[in-house]
Motif scaffolding. Structure first.
Motif, PDB file in Angstrom:
ATOM      1  N   ASP A 192       0.822  -1.215   0.000  1.00 31.31           N
ATOM      2  CA  ASP A 192       0.000   0.000   0.000  1.00 31.31           C
ATOM      3  C   ASP A 192       0.856   1.266   0.000  1.00 31.31           C
ATOM      4  O   ASP A 192       0.521   2.240  -0.678  1.00 31.31           O
ATOM      5  CB  ASP A 192      -0.936   0.014   1.209  1.00 31.31           C
ATOM      6  N   GLU A 193       1.943   1.250   0.757  1.00 25.69           N
ATOM      7  CA  GLU A 193       2.798   2.442   0.810  1.00 25.69           C
ATOM      8  C   GLU A 193       3.456   2.716  -0.539  1.00 25.69           C
ATOM      9  O   GLU A 193       3.561   3.866  -0.964  1.00 25.69           O
ATOM     10  CB  GLU A 193       3.837   2.302   1.920  1.00 25.69           C
ATOM     11  N   PHE A 194       3.902   1.661  -1.233  1.00 22.20           N
ATOM     12  CA  PHE A 194       4.456   1.881  -2.572  1.00 22.20           C
ATOM     13  C   PHE A 194       3.381   2.397  -3.510  1.00 22.20           C
ATOM     14  O   PHE A 194       3.604   3.338  -4.271  1.00 22.20           O
ATOM     15  CB  PHE A 194       5.085   0.609  -3.153  1.00 22.20           C
ATOM     16  N   HIS A 195       2.194   1.804  -3.463  1.00 25.22           N
ATOM     17  CA  HIS A 195       1.101   2.247  -4.332  1.00 25.22           C
ATOM     18  C   HIS A 195       0.782   3.714  -4.100  1.00 25.22           C
ATOM     19  O   HIS A 195       0.595   4.479  -5.052  1.00 25.22           O
ATOM     20  CB  HIS A 195      -0.152   1.401  -4.084  1.00 25.22           C
ATOM     21  N   GLU A 196       0.708   4.136  -2.833  1.00 33.37           N
ATOM     22  CA  GLU A 196       0.412   5.543  -2.520  1.00 33.37           C
ATOM     23  C   GLU A 196       1.498   6.463  -3.060  1.00 33.37           C
ATOM     24  O   GLU A 196       1.206   7.523  -3.629  1.00 33.37           O
ATOM     25  CB  GLU A 196       0.245   5.722  -1.012  1.00 33.37           C
ATOM     26  N   TRP A 197       2.748   6.080  -2.874  1.00 35.09           N
ATOM     27  CA  TRP A 197       3.879   6.874  -3.352  1.00 35.09           C
ATOM     28  C   TRP A 197       3.811   7.008  -4.873  1.00 35.09           C
ATOM     29  O   TRP A 197       3.929   8.107  -5.420  1.00 35.09           O
ATOM     30  CB  TRP A 197       5.189   6.197  -2.922  1.00 35.09           C
ATOM     31  N   PHE A 198       3.598   5.911  -5.581  1.00 34.77           N
ATOM     32  CA  PHE A 198       3.557   5.905  -7.036  1.00 34.77           C
ATOM     33  C   PHE A 198       2.334   6.662  -7.550  1.00 34.77           C
ATOM     34  O   PHE A 198       2.432   7.463  -8.483  1.00 34.77           O
ATOM     35  CB  PHE A 198       3.565   4.466  -7.565  1.00 34.77           C
ATOM     36  N   ALA A 199       1.169   6.439  -6.940  1.00 28.20           N
ATOM     37  CA  ALA A 199      -0.074   7.098  -7.371  1.00 28.20           C
ATOM     38  C   ALA A 199      -0.007   8.608  -7.175  1.00 28.20           C
ATOM     39  O   ALA A 199      -0.688   9.355  -7.879  1.00 28.20           O
ATOM     40  CB  ALA A 199      -1.266   6.516  -6.619  1.00 28.20           C
ATOM     41  N   ALA A 200       0.839   9.065  -6.249  1.00 33.00           N
ATOM     42  CA  ALA A 200       1.007  10.503  -6.023  1.00 33.00           C
ATOM     43  C   ALA A 200       1.895  11.148  -7.086  1.00 33.00           C
ATOM     44  O   ALA A 200       2.172  12.347  -7.020  1.00 33.00           O
ATOM     45  CB  ALA A 200       1.592  10.755  -4.630  1.00 33.00           C
ATOM     46  N   GLY A 201       2.332  10.366  -8.068  1.00 34.19           N
ATOM     47  CA  GLY A 201       3.123  10.904  -9.169  1.00 34.19           C
ATOM     48  C   GLY A 201       4.622  10.791  -8.971  1.00 34.19           C
ATOM     49  O   GLY A 201       5.394  11.294  -9.787  1.00 34.19           O
ATOM     50  N   ASN A 202       5.047  10.165  -7.919  1.00 31.99           N
ATOM     51  CA  ASN A 202       6.482  10.003  -7.672  1.00 31.99           C
ATOM     52  C   ASN A 202       7.069   8.968  -8.617  1.00 31.99           C
ATOM     53  O   ASN A 202       6.440   7.958  -8.909  1.00 31.99           O
ATOM     54  CB  ASN A 202       6.723   9.573  -6.219  1.00 31.99           C
ATOM     55  N   ARG A 203       8.299   9.241  -9.076  1.00 30.15           N
ATOM     56  CA  ARG A 203       9.008   8.331  -9.967  1.00 30.15           C
ATOM     57  C   ARG A 203      10.502   8.430  -9.670  1.00 30.15           C
ATOM     58  O   ARG A 203      10.968   9.387  -9.076  1.00 30.15           O
ATOM     59  CB  ARG A 203       8.784   8.677 -11.447  1.00 30.15           C
ATOM     60  N   ALA A 204      11.242   7.453 -10.160  1.00 30.07           N
ATOM     61  CA  ALA A 204      12.698   7.499 -10.072  1.00 30.07           C
ATOM     62  C   ALA A 204      13.198   8.583 -11.018  1.00 30.07           C
ATOM     63  O   ALA A 204      12.601   8.808 -12.069  1.00 30.07           O
ATOM     64  CB  ALA A 204      13.290   6.152 -10.467  1.00 30.07           C
ATOM     65  N   PRO A 205      14.287   9.268 -10.642  1.00 24.95           N
ATOM     66  CA  PRO A 205      14.843  10.255 -11.571  1.00 24.95           C
ATOM     67  C   PRO A 205      15.320   9.579 -12.858  1.00 24.95           C
ATOM     68  O   PRO A 205      15.653   8.393 -12.863  1.00 24.95           O
ATOM     69  CB  PRO A 205      16.031  10.852 -10.814  1.00 24.95           C
ATOM     70  N   GLU A 206      15.356  10.337 -13.931  1.00 31.70           N
ATOM     71  CA  GLU A 206      15.811   9.824 -15.219  1.00 31.70           C
ATOM     72  C   GLU A 206      17.197   9.200 -15.067  1.00 31.70           C
ATOM     73  O   GLU A 206      18.086   9.783 -14.460  1.00 31.70           O
ATOM     74  CB  GLU A 206      15.865  10.976 -16.235  1.00 31.70           C
ATOM     75  N   GLY A 207      17.346   8.000 -15.584  1.00 28.31           N
ATOM     76  CA  GLY A 207      18.646   7.330 -15.547  1.00 28.31           C
ATOM     77  C   GLY A 207      18.964   6.621 -14.240  1.00 28.31           C
ATOM     78  O   GLY A 207      20.059   6.087 -14.073  1.00 28.31           O
ATOM     79  N   TYR A 208      18.007   6.607 -13.286  1.00 31.20           N
ATOM     80  CA  TYR A 208      18.259   5.923 -12.018  1.00 31.20           C
ATOM     81  C   TYR A 208      18.441   4.434 -12.301  1.00 31.20           C
ATOM     82  O   TYR A 208      17.628   3.817 -12.974  1.00 31.20           O
ATOM     83  CB  TYR A 208      17.099   6.140 -11.043  1.00 31.20           C
ATOM     84  N   GLY A 209      19.487   3.859 -11.781  1.00 32.67           N
ATOM     85  CA  GLY A 209      19.816   2.457 -12.072  1.00 32.67           C
ATOM     86  C   GLY A 209      18.963   1.476 -11.297  1.00 32.67           C
ATOM     87  O   GLY A 209      18.694   1.666 -10.120  1.00 32.67           O
ATOM     88  N   GLY A 210      18.578   0.450 -11.968  1.00 28.10           N
ATOM     89  CA  GLY A 210      17.877  -0.645 -11.316  1.00 28.10           C
ATOM     90  C   GLY A 210      18.872  -1.708 -10.896  1.00 28.10           C
ATOM     91  O   GLY A 210      20.036  -1.426 -10.650  1.00 28.10           O
ATOM     92  N   LEU A 211      18.432  -2.920 -10.846  1.00 28.44           N
ATOM     93  CA  LEU A 211      19.302  -4.045 -10.521  1.00 28.44           C
ATOM     94  C   LEU A 211      19.726  -4.727 -11.808  1.00 28.44           C
ATOM     95  O   LEU A 211      18.956  -4.796 -12.762  1.00 28.44           O
ATOM     96  CB  LEU A 211      18.569  -5.064  -9.650  1.00 28.44           C
ATOM     97  N   ASP A 212      20.937  -5.258 -11.804  1.00 28.61           N
ATOM     98  CA  ASP A 212      21.366  -6.083 -12.920  1.00 28.61           C
ATOM     99  C   ASP A 212      21.013  -7.521 -12.584  1.00 28.61           C
ATOM    100  O   ASP A 212      21.606  -8.114 -11.684  1.00 28.61           O
ATOM    101  CB  ASP A 212      22.880  -5.953 -13.148  1.00 28.61           C
ATOM    102  N   HIS A 213      20.021  -8.043 -13.283  1.00 29.64           N
ATOM    103  CA  HIS A 213      19.606  -9.427 -13.065  1.00 29.64           C
ATOM    104  C   HIS A 213      20.428 -10.322 -13.972  1.00 29.64           C
ATOM    105  O   HIS A 213      20.616 -10.028 -15.145  1.00 29.64           O
ATOM    106  CB  HIS A 213      18.114  -9.608 -13.379  1.00 29.64           C
ATOM    107  N   VAL A 214      20.943 -11.387 -13.416  1.00 33.48           N
ATOM    108  CA  VAL A 214      21.729 -12.336 -14.190  1.00 33.48           C
ATOM    109  C   VAL A 214      20.855 -13.546 -14.473  1.00 33.48           C
ATOM    110  O   VAL A 214      20.501 -14.292 -13.560  1.00 33.48           O
ATOM    111  CB  VAL A 214      23.007 -12.755 -13.422  1.00 33.48           C
ATOM    112  N   ASP A 215      20.497 -13.698 -15.718  1.00 38.49           N
ATOM    113  CA  ASP A 215      19.701 -14.848 -16.129  1.00 38.49           C
ATOM    114  C   ASP A 215      20.650 -15.840 -16.795  1.00 38.49           C
ATOM    115  O   ASP A 215      20.948 -15.724 -17.975  1.00 38.49           O
ATOM    116  CB  ASP A 215      18.601 -14.440 -17.114  1.00 38.49           C
TER     117      ASP A 215
END
Length: 196
Positions: free
Chosen positions: A109-132
């Motif tokens: 719920d807290e993530f949903h509220e944060w995202f629904a309020a228009g919050n986003r990661a800054p442009e170019g913010y790195g995610g995780l490198d997943h190794v498949d």
């Protein structure tokens, strides 16, 4: 012992605990309670939409949402994400208040509220490198019907039922089956039911 993701990235399992030497899933009664709950929950989460996409498009247009690729959090409070929205979640978790919500009933719920309020990661913010290494080499989680079949194959005269939403396994007795339907001689077959 190697750690593997099954079906969705994020939740990681000890390969030896989940798979036999032949590469098949172990019977559910041979794995720990936490692993069993996560595996059962994964069968329910397969092909569900990304939470962030769903928040963007809403119920009316949910078919535009990407299917989830990633799961974070604990069973029943997990956040499902597509690759496009993973950076938003990681930013909330690392830089926002997300880490403080970890393991709580309000995590999703807290993530949903944060995202629904228009919050986003800054442009170019790195995610995780997943190794498949070999995602095609791992079997997919069994579908719900197969999971129930496997669960009940070793119990004679006693049936088990899996709640795919909660991961709980309960025993279904003959008396429960009898309670679901009234005896045929007590059924009112002359009653008219509404149509269409």
């Amino acid at each position: 012992m190697a750690k593997v993701s099954i079906g969705l990235r994020g939740w990681r399992f000890d390969e030896d605990e989940v798979f036999t030497d032949e590469g098949e899933f172990r019977p559910l009664d041979e794995v720990s309670d936490d692993t069993r709950k996560r595996l059962i929950r994964l069968t329910y989460l397969q092909n569900k939409p990304c939470d962030a996409c769903y928040l963007v498009h809403g119920e009316a247009d949910k078919k535009r949402a990407n299917a989830a690729d990633i799961v974070y959090g604990e069973p029943m409070e997990e956040v499902l994400l597509c690759a496009e929205h993973e950076a938003d979640f990681l930013y909330w978790f690392r830089e926002g208040d997300g880490s403080g919500a970890a393991g709580t009933e309000t995590f999703r719920d807290e993530f949903h509220e944060w995202f629904a309020a228009g919050n986003r990661a800054p442009e170019g913010y790195g995610g995780l490198d997943h190794v498949d290494t070999d995602p095609a080499g791992l079997p997919s989680p069994p579908d719900p019907a197969e999971l129930n079949r496997r669960l009940n194959e070793s119990y004679e005269g006693e049936r088990k039922r899996i709640d795919l939403k909660t991961g709980e396994i309960t025993t279904v007795g003959d008396d429960e089956d009898d309670e679901e339907l009234p005896p045929l001689d007590e059924t009112d077959l002359s009653r008219e039911y509404p149509t269409g």
